[in-house]
Design a protein around this motif. Structure first.
Motif, PDB file in Angstrom:
ATOM      1  N   ASP A  45       1.023  -1.248  -0.276  1.00 46.99           N
ATOM      2  CA  ASP A  45       0.347   0.448   0.354  1.00 46.99           C
ATOM      3  C   ASP A  45       0.519   1.330  -0.429  1.00 46.99           C
ATOM      4  O   ASP A  45       2.214   1.090   0.399  1.00 46.99           O
ATOM      5  CB  ASP A  45      -1.749  -0.170   1.404  1.00 46.99           C
ATOM      6  CG  ASP A  45      -0.608   0.304   2.206  1.00 46.99           C
ATOM      7  OD1 ASP A  45       0.589   0.476   2.513  1.00 46.99           O
ATOM      8  OD2 ASP A  45      -0.982  -0.787   3.353  1.00 46.99           O
ATOM      9  N   LYS A  46       0.480   2.195   0.080  1.00 44.26           N
ATOM     10  CA  LYS A  46       0.933   3.095  -0.640  1.00 44.26           C
ATOM     11  C   LYS A  46       1.919   3.909   0.932  1.00 44.26           C
ATOM     12  O   LYS A  46       2.897   4.194   0.983  1.00 44.26           O
ATOM     13  CB  LYS A  46       0.733   4.808  -0.668  1.00 44.26           C
ATOM     14  CG  LYS A  46      -0.381   4.611  -1.966  1.00 44.26           C
ATOM     15  CD  LYS A  46      -1.689   5.669  -2.527  1.00 44.26           C
ATOM     16  CE  LYS A  46      -2.494   5.750  -4.062  1.00 44.26           C
ATOM     17  NZ  LYS A  46      -2.760   6.117  -4.000  1.00 44.26           N
ATOM     18  N   ASN A  47       1.521   3.485   2.522  1.00 41.90           N
ATOM     19  CA  ASN A  47       1.983   4.257   3.194  1.00 41.90           C
ATOM     20  C   ASN A  47       3.092   3.019   3.257  1.00 41.90           C
ATOM     21  O   ASN A  47       4.740   3.031   3.724  1.00 41.90           O
ATOM     22  CB  ASN A  47       1.410   3.750   4.826  1.00 41.90           C
ATOM     23  CG  ASN A  47       0.432   4.846   4.604  1.00 41.90           C
ATOM     24  OD1 ASN A  47       0.493   5.859   4.333  1.00 41.90           O
ATOM     25  ND2 ASN A  47      -0.577   4.025   5.373  1.00 41.90           N
TER      26      ASN A  47
ATOM     27  N   ASP B 289       5.694   4.244   0.511  1.00 43.32           N
ATOM     28  CA  ASP B 289       6.543   5.442   1.972  1.00 43.32           C
ATOM     29  C   ASP B 289       7.769   4.794   2.437  1.00 43.32           C
ATOM     30  O   ASP B 289       8.679   6.022   2.790  1.00 43.32           O
ATOM     31  CB  ASP B 289       5.790   6.256   2.076  1.00 43.32           C
ATOM     32  CG  ASP B 289       4.854   7.382   1.051  1.00 43.32           C
ATOM     33  OD1 ASP B 289       5.406   6.856  -0.132  1.00 43.32           O
ATOM     34  OD2 ASP B 289       3.521   7.633   1.575  1.00 43.32           O
TER      35      ASP B 289
ATOM     36  N   TRP C 229      -3.478   1.287  -6.066  1.00 43.76           N
ATOM     37  CA  TRP C 229      -3.206   1.107  -7.374  1.00 43.76           C
ATOM     38  C   TRP C 229      -3.657   2.195  -8.271  1.00 43.76           C
ATOM     39  O   TRP C 229      -4.134   0.418  -8.047  1.00 43.76           O
ATOM     40  CB  TRP C 229      -1.523   1.244  -7.404  1.00 43.76           C
ATOM     41  CG  TRP C 229      -0.726   1.075  -6.174  1.00 43.76           C
ATOM     42  CD1 TRP C 229      -0.440   0.170  -6.038  1.00 43.76           C
ATOM     43  CD2 TRP C 229       0.322   2.732  -5.556  1.00 43.76           C
ATOM     44  NE1 TRP C 229       0.330  -0.252  -4.525  1.00 43.76           N
ATOM     45  CE2 TRP C 229       1.340   1.467  -4.019  1.00 43.76           C
ATOM     46  CE3 TRP C 229       0.385   3.491  -6.094  1.00 43.76           C
ATOM     47  CZ2 TRP C 229       1.893   2.038  -3.598  1.00 43.76           C
ATOM     48  CZ3 TRP C 229       0.943   4.653  -4.441  1.00 43.76           C
ATOM     49  CH2 TRP C 229       1.716   3.505  -3.825  1.00 43.76           C
TER      50      TRP C 229
ATOM     51  N   GLU D  21      -0.901   4.283 -11.792  1.00 38.75           N
ATOM     52  CA  GLU D  21       0.097   4.706 -10.503  1.00 38.75           C
ATOM     53  C   GLU D  21       0.988   3.491 -10.680  1.00 38.75           C
ATOM     54  O   GLU D  21       2.618   3.436 -10.395  1.00 38.75           O
ATOM     55  CB  GLU D  21      -0.825   4.809  -9.183  1.00 38.75           C
ATOM     56  CG  GLU D  21      -1.176   6.220  -8.556  1.00 38.75           C
ATOM     57  CD  GLU D  21      -1.874   6.586  -7.575  1.00 38.75           C
ATOM     58  OE1 GLU D  21      -2.209   7.349  -6.849  1.00 38.75           O
ATOM     59  OE2 GLU D  21      -2.680   4.908  -7.456  1.00 38.75           O
TER      60      GLU D  21
END
Length: 250
Positions: free
Chosen positions: A173-175, A178, A209, A213
């Motif tokens: 996931d995006k977290n 990152d 996404w 993306e």
């Protein structure tokens, strides 16, 4: 794969290989270079000679070969045991901007070393004469078991490369991304392998996404991997060794 079955690809027996090593035992560099030529790993040398892997490594180190384990870096996809993550390695079956054709068109201009021109295609080519001659990769040559035997074509390797990258990023996931991106950028993945492994061993990300993306993530990472591969000192290596998946299992 056993040394016996691997050497059979060249019409060489265990006894012939052992005789060669015995005749050249005072020339460890020759034995090492011949091992590279024939993709004979340290475990295979152990099977041939009956010496332990540690004894063989020390033999090469005593001759000034800094990292004898480079002999084991012969698999075309990945040189780590992926275990439960192995099924992330698969063909690209996507269409549209996530298709292999579309991704290739975006990645090719990002491959920047003119010394390797055309620098993109060789990354996916067979690296040993015997792979060209028999026209196939077996599971040992690939580094994963679940695919079985596949044709040794650029198209197959390219599809597996992009399909696997798509699967990798689909697990994040995006977290998580990152957190992981700086680890890759600053080379601290050795201290953070548990984070990488746990993220990739999770279910596909519930925070999906978009295709655009996901395509951008794959394109940028593919360019990073290919460019890093071409500047590596190793003469061979897996095309997924420097992916998030490969780094998680070093």
């Amino acid at each position: 794969m056993s040394a016996e079955s691997h050497l059979a690809k060249f019409g060489i027996t265990i006894q012939q290989a052992n005789d060669f090593i015995g005749l050249n035992i005072e020339q460890p560099e020759l034995i090492f270079d011949t091992g590279f030529t024939y993709f004979v790993t340290i475990p295979m040398l152990s099977e041939i000679t009956k010496y332990s892997e540690s004894e063989i490594s020390e033999y090469f180190k005593s001759a000034g070969i800094d990292d004898p384990s480079d002999l084991n870096n012969t698999r075309k996809l990945v040189n780590s045991d992926l275990g439960v993550l192995e099924n992330l390695v698969d063909f690209d079956t996507k269409t549209g901007i996530l298709s292999t054709t579309s991704l290739r068109e975006k990645v090719q201009p990002l491959i920047g070393d003119p010394d390797y021109f055309p620098s993109y295609d060789p990354f996916f080519d067979p690296v040993a004469d015997f792979q060209v001659l028999d026209g196939k990769y077996d599971s040992d040559e690939l580094g994963v078991k679940h695919l079985g035997e596949i044709a040794a074509t650029t198209a197959n390797l390219e599809s597996l490369f992009y399909g696997t990258l798509i699967n990798i990023f689909s697990r994040l996931d995006k977290n998580e991304f990152d957190q992981i991106e700086p680890i890759i950028d600053n080379g601290s993945f050795y201290q953070n392998q548990a984070l990488l492994f746990n993220a990739l061993n999770s279910s596909p990300s519930p925070i999906a996404w978009t295709d655009a993306e996901l395509a951008d993530l794959v394109i940028n990472d593919a360019a990073r991997i290919i460019n890093n591969y071409q500047t590596s000192d190793l003469p061979v290596g897996g095309i997924l060794d420097n992916s998030f998946l490969g780094l998680a299992m070093l």
